[in-house]
Scaffold this motif. Structure first.
Motif, PDB file in Angstrom:
ATOM      1  N   ALA A  71     -15.110   5.081   1.249  1.00  9.79           N
ATOM      2  CA  ALA A  71     -15.169   4.057   0.168  1.00  9.79           C
ATOM      3  C   ALA A  71     -14.024   4.658  -0.278  1.00  9.79           C
ATOM      4  N   ARG A  72     -13.263   5.489  -0.194  1.00  6.10           N
ATOM      5  CA  ARG A  72     -12.397   5.465  -0.537  1.00  6.10           C
ATOM      6  C   ARG A  72     -11.189   6.846   0.213  1.00  6.10           C
ATOM      7  N   VAL A  73     -10.117   6.899   0.110  1.00  9.35           N
ATOM      8  CA  VAL A  73      -8.798   7.459   1.215  1.00  9.35           C
ATOM      9  C   VAL A  73      -8.022   8.178  -0.279  1.00  9.35           C
ATOM     10  N   ARG A  82      -6.174   1.334  13.445  1.00 12.39           N
ATOM     11  CA  ARG A  82      -6.612  -0.250  13.268  1.00 12.39           C
ATOM     12  C   ARG A  82      -7.528  -0.494  12.053  1.00 12.39           C
ATOM     13  N   GLU A  83      -8.697   0.266  12.712  1.00 12.44           N
ATOM     14  CA  GLU A  83      -9.911   0.002  11.838  1.00 12.44           C
ATOM     15  C   GLU A  83      -9.108   0.264  10.305  1.00 12.44           C
ATOM     16  N   PHE A  84      -8.720   1.609   9.832  1.00 11.65           N
ATOM     17  CA  PHE A  84      -8.328   1.532   8.785  1.00 11.65           C
ATOM     18  C   PHE A  84      -7.446   0.745   8.201  1.00 11.65           C
ATOM     19  N   ALA A  85      -6.383   0.141   9.402  1.00  7.39           N
ATOM     20  CA  ALA A  85      -5.918  -1.150   8.608  1.00  7.39           C
ATOM     21  C   ALA A  85      -6.643  -2.112   7.899  1.00  7.39           C
ATOM     22  N   ARG A  86      -7.541  -2.492   9.012  1.00  3.71           N
ATOM     23  CA  ARG A  86      -8.285  -3.552   8.321  1.00  3.71           C
ATOM     24  C   ARG A  86      -9.073  -3.708   7.328  1.00  3.71           C
ATOM     25  N   GLN A  87     -10.004  -2.459   7.026  1.00  4.78           N
ATOM     26  CA  GLN A  87     -10.472  -2.010   6.231  1.00  4.78           C
ATOM     27  C   GLN A  87      -9.940  -2.144   4.924  1.00  4.78           C
ATOM     28  N   GLU A  92     -11.526  -3.889   1.703  1.00  4.87           N
ATOM     29  CA  GLU A  92     -13.150  -3.154   1.943  1.00  4.87           C
ATOM     30  C   GLU A  92     -13.168  -1.472   1.615  1.00  4.87           C
ATOM     31  N   LEU A  93     -12.288  -1.086   1.186  1.00  3.75           N
ATOM     32  CA  LEU A  93     -11.809   0.040   1.569  1.00  3.75           C
ATOM     33  C   LEU A  93     -10.306   0.587   0.356  1.00  3.75           C
ATOM     34  N   GLU A  94     -10.208   1.985  -0.966  1.00  2.58           N
ATOM     35  CA  GLU A  94      -9.993   1.997  -1.327  1.00  2.58           C
ATOM     36  C   GLU A  94      -8.856   3.220  -1.106  1.00  2.58           C
ATOM     37  N   VAL A  95      -7.309   2.775  -0.996  1.00  2.41           N
ATOM     38  CA  VAL A  95      -6.793   3.891  -0.092  1.00  2.41           C
ATOM     39  C   VAL A  95      -5.422   4.400  -1.330  1.00  2.41           C
ATOM     40  N   GLU A  96      -5.525   5.400  -1.659  1.00  2.00           N
ATOM     41  CA  GLU A  96      -4.069   5.769  -2.193  1.00  2.00           C
ATOM     42  C   GLU A  96      -3.422   6.571  -1.329  1.00  2.00           C
ATOM     43  N   LEU A  97      -2.389   5.774  -0.733  1.00  2.00           N
ATOM     44  CA  LEU A  97      -1.600   6.737  -0.054  1.00  2.00           C
ATOM     45  C   LEU A  97       0.241   7.457  -0.916  1.00  2.00           C
ATOM     46  N   ILE A  98       0.474   8.338  -0.556  1.00  2.00           N
ATOM     47  CA  ILE A  98       1.180   9.315  -1.030  1.00  2.00           C
ATOM     48  C   ILE A  98       1.611   9.997   0.092  1.00  2.00           C
ATOM     49  N   TRP A 134      -4.021  -0.237  -4.510  1.00  2.00           N
ATOM     50  CA  TRP A 134      -5.078   0.902  -3.773  1.00  2.00           C
ATOM     51  C   TRP A 134      -6.574  -0.013  -3.324  1.00  2.00           C
ATOM     52  N   ARG A 135      -6.284  -1.306  -3.717  1.00  2.00           N
ATOM     53  CA  ARG A 135      -7.474  -2.319  -3.161  1.00  2.00           C
ATOM     54  C   ARG A 135      -6.954  -3.183  -3.154  1.00  2.00           C
ATOM     55  N   TYR A 136      -7.153  -3.810  -2.168  1.00  2.00           N
ATOM     56  CA  TYR A 136      -6.886  -5.319  -2.144  1.00  2.00           C
ATOM     57  C   TYR A 136      -8.079  -6.491  -2.371  1.00  2.00           C
TER      58      TYR A 136
END
Length: 251
Positions: A71-73, A82-87, A92-98, A134-136
């Motif tokens: 659910a979150r990375v 590519r699947e990471f980028a697509r989600q 579909e996926l919450e992402v915190e890039l640091i 964090w989420r689109y």
């Protein structure tokens, strides 16, 4: 003191849906593939994962990602996944890039009982000022953005406050381990496995070679057994299963 568990499935049997999990590995090096597969086999989902990257080439965390179990990375690198980028872009996926160094230190600080620290990395950017997506919302808009962080000046230099990270569980892979949980990592596998191991409240290690207590020189231990609750010994075939993301040769 004997922390060895018979199978990977048994070792992750109490990881619930929605758990937070720190996962070691750098690219495809030092990734706890057997423990990840065990989570997949158990059907665990809704996970909040803290890891440098989220797998590649249908290996590592990519197995859980493709199955919609994450659910979150919190991580530093999307790379060619590519699947990471697509989600992420589909909402579909919450992402915190640091920043990568900040991630390593947040894990280490959490494991060392340090609640927060100041770093110059990210000052003057959205890392500090907030607004990172964090989420689109699936339509190109931002549904959830990162908050602003405290910035403070020390000796004329600005630093941003970053929180230490603690997770419910941690999954790591070591080259060598003993029954007390003392671990040794090789080369690139040492980048994120030790801080991930420190950050987990329950840390589970798969080891390529299991030895008896006393067989490892104390001066060579990278993670002492106090940080490790369970150890799974890999079979020779599992230990030898190491994928290469990009093969480079010279003439």
């Amino acid at each position: 003191m004997d922390k060895v568990v018979a199978t990977a499935v048994e070792a992750v049997a109490d990881v619930p849906d929605g758990a937070s999990v720190a996962v070691g590995g750098f690219g495809l090096s030092g990734v706890p593939n057997e423990l990840i597969r065990a989570l997949y086999e158990r059907g665990v989902g809704g996970l909040s994962v803290v890891s440098n990257n989220c797998g590649a080439m249908e290996s590592g965390l990519a197995v859980l990602l493709a199955a919609g179990r994450i659910a979150r990375v919190t991580g530093s690198y999307i790379g060619a996944n590519r699947e990471f980028a697509r989600q992420y872009l589909a909402g579909e996926l919450e992402v915190e890039l640091i920043p990568q160094g900040t991630l390593a230190e947040r894990l280490r600080a959490g494991g060392a009982g340090i609640p927060a620290f100041y770093t110059p990395a990210g000052v003057g950017t959205q890392v500090a000022e907030g607004g990172l997506p964090w989420r689109y919302d699936g339509s190109g808009g931002v549904a959830l953005a990162s908050p602003a962080k405290e910035v403070r000046e020390f000796d004329g230099v600005q630093y941003v406050l970053e929180r230490g990270i603690r997770t419910d569980f941690a999954l790591v892979r070591a080259a060598l381990g003993d029954r007390h949980g003392n671990l040794v990592f090789n080369r690139s596998a040492r980048n994120f496995n030790p801080p991930a191991a420190m950050a987990g409240r329950v840390t589970i290690a798969e080891v390529e070679e299991l030895v008896e207590p006393g067989a490892i020189d104390p001066d060579t231990v990278h993670v002492p057994g106090v940080f490790v609750q369970r150890v799974v010994a890999l079979s020779p075939g599992q230990a030898a299963d190491k994928r290469i993301e990009r093969r480079t040769v010279s003439g």
